[in-house]
Design an enzyme around this catalytic site. Structure first.
Site, PDB file in Angstrom:
ATOM      1  N   GLY A  33       0.823  -1.442  -0.179  1.00  0.00           N
ATOM      2  CA  GLY A  33       0.098   0.042   0.015  1.00  0.00           C
ATOM      3  C   GLY A  33       0.797   1.222   0.022  1.00  0.00           C
ATOM      4  O   GLY A  33       1.980   1.202   0.048  1.00  0.00           O
ATOM      5  N   SER A  34       0.212   2.319  -0.165  1.00  0.00           N
ATOM      6  CA  SER A  34       0.860   3.672  -0.137  1.00  0.00           C
ATOM      7  C   SER A  34       1.798   3.908   1.159  1.00  0.00           C
ATOM      8  O   SER A  34       2.938   4.554   1.027  1.00  0.00           O
ATOM      9  CB  SER A  34       0.155   4.731  -0.506  1.00  0.00           C
ATOM     10  OG  SER A  34      -1.073   4.947   0.486  1.00  0.00           O
ATOM     11  N   ASP A  88      -6.285  -0.147   6.538  1.00  0.00           N
ATOM     12  CA  ASP A  88      -7.460   0.549   6.117  1.00  0.00           C
ATOM     13  C   ASP A  88      -8.494   0.990   7.307  1.00  0.00           C
ATOM     14  O   ASP A  88      -8.966   1.918   7.405  1.00  0.00           O
ATOM     15  CB  ASP A  88      -8.501  -0.111   4.986  1.00  0.00           C
ATOM     16  CG  ASP A  88      -7.607  -0.551   4.196  1.00  0.00           C
ATOM     17  OD1 ASP A  88      -7.151   0.341   3.289  1.00  0.00           O
ATOM     18  OD2 ASP A  88      -7.753  -1.715   3.656  1.00  0.00           O
ATOM     19  N   GLU A 107      -0.596 -10.712   3.281  1.00  0.00           N
ATOM     20  CA  GLU A 107      -0.244  -9.680   4.509  1.00  0.00           C
ATOM     21  C   GLU A 107      -0.716 -10.775   5.647  1.00  0.00           C
ATOM     22  O   GLU A 107       0.082 -10.442   6.732  1.00  0.00           O
ATOM     23  CB  GLU A 107      -1.336  -8.758   4.331  1.00  0.00           C
ATOM     24  CG  GLU A 107      -0.779  -7.677   3.363  1.00  0.00           C
ATOM     25  CD  GLU A 107      -1.763  -6.343   2.968  1.00  0.00           C
ATOM     26  OE1 GLU A 107      -1.625  -5.519   2.506  1.00  0.00           O
ATOM     27  OE2 GLU A 107      -3.176  -6.627   3.607  1.00  0.00           O
TER      28      GLU A 107
HETATM   29  O1  LIG Z   1      -4.010  -3.774   3.230  1.00  0.00           O
HETATM   30  C1  LIG Z   1      -3.672  -2.938   2.494  1.00  0.00           C
HETATM   31  C2  LIG Z   1      -3.571  -3.337   1.106  1.00  0.00           C
HETATM   32  O2  LIG Z   1      -4.047  -4.684   0.901  1.00  0.00           O
HETATM   33  C3  LIG Z   1      -3.097  -1.840   2.999  1.00  0.00           C
HETATM   34  O3  LIG Z   1      -2.303  -1.592   3.997  1.00  0.00           O
HETATM   35  C4  LIG Z   1      -4.190  -0.728   3.232  1.00  0.00           C
HETATM   36  O4  LIG Z   1      -5.007  -0.784   2.148  1.00  0.00           O
HETATM   37  C5  LIG Z   1      -3.866   0.643   3.572  1.00  0.00           C
HETATM   38  O5  LIG Z   1      -3.143   1.207   2.433  1.00  0.00           O
HETATM   39  P1  LIG Z   1      -2.732   2.762   2.370  1.00  0.00           P
HETATM   40  O6  LIG Z   1      -1.390   2.705   2.952  1.00  0.00           O
HETATM   41  O7  LIG Z   1      -2.628   3.069   0.745  1.00  0.00           O
HETATM   42  O8  LIG Z   1      -3.705   3.623   2.814  1.00  0.00           O
END
Ligand SMILES: O=C(CO)[C@H](O)[C@H](O)COP(=O)(O)O
Length: 234
Positions: A33-34, A88, A107
């Site tokens: 993720g970002s 999230d 994950e």
């Molecule tokens: O679970 C995930 C990916 O599968 C990410 O950790 C989650 O979506 C958070 O993403 P971001 O850091 O871009 O807000």
């Protein structure tokens, strides 16, 4: 301060968290993720101070390799001191919702292997009750409609994430409308549906430490692990 600035700041805090605890043999688990991407970019500064990484997605593996950081197979790892990943949603008990980037299964596997799961997030991810963010569920493609019917029986509104295939060759259903008062029970119940690979509730293995960024700084949140005090931060 933008949300992206907060993501960078919390990634930097995670780097400081592990800096003094890793050594030349350490293998570090890396999320997706970002926010995890910011951590990967900053981890490059510690190259040579750890052995290698394990990645929770092909995208993260590629980014790590782009920095010249070695990525190895989880099956070749005996010990994983840290797993660092975003979320999230995160509640007061450090149970999480993950999988916005469709990497939830890998994950969850890497998190399960890690001694310490450090979750890095900006304050927009902190919630009292999980479920406002639709719960991602990874499903074997042929089971899609069956699983959707079962998820509806649990009170949710599953929506097929069109055009997305996971690194494991499966599909994602995003389940809307769940008010999750017992995250462990919901995680287990969803996972018991035949055809579900796993779901994005991380409560059976929650985070050990939540680093939460706000415009005024990064808070360090852990749960005191006694039943009477569960939910209190120190
Ligand atoms: O679970 C995930 C990916 O599968 C990410 O950790 C989650 O979506 C958070 O993403 P971001 O850091 O871009 O807000």
């Amino acid at each position: 301060m933008t949300q992206d600035d907060m993501k960078k700041a919390v990634a930097a805090a995670a780097l400081e968290e592990i800096r003094g605890q890793i050594h030349a043999d350490s293998v570090i688990g890396i999320g997706t993720g970002s926010t995890a991407n910011h951590f990967i970019d900053q981890l490059a500064a510690l190259k040579g101070k750890f052995r290698a990484t394990v990645a929770s997605s092909e995208a993260s593996a590629e980014r790590l390799r782009g920095h010249g950081i070695e990525v190895i197979d989880l099956n070749d790892v005996k010990e994983l001191p840290f797993y660092i990943d975003g979320a999230d949603e995160a509640n007061l008990q450090l149970a999480l919702v993950k999988g916005g980037g469709a990497a939830l299964t890998r994950e969850k596997i890497v998190a399960a292997c890690a001694k310490e799961f450090i979750c890095i997030a900006d304050e927009s991810k902190a919630v009292e009750t999980l479920g406002k963010f639709p719960i991602p569920v990874e499903v074997i493609p042929m089971a899609r409609n069956y699983v959707m019917r079962k998820l509806e029986k649990l009170g949710g509104r599953p929506v097929y994430r069109e055009g997305v295939i996971t690194d494991n060759g499966n599909i994602i259903l995003d389940v809307h409308g769940l008010n999750i008062t017992d995250p462990k029970a919901m995680e287990i119940e969803m996972n018991s549906i035949v055809g579900v690979v796993t779901n994005g509730i991380f409560a059976c293995r929650s985070a050990d430490l939540l680093l939460l960024a706000s415009p005024t700084g990064v808070r360090r949140l852990s749960v005191i692990n006694t039943p009477s005090q569960k939910g209190e931060y120190y």
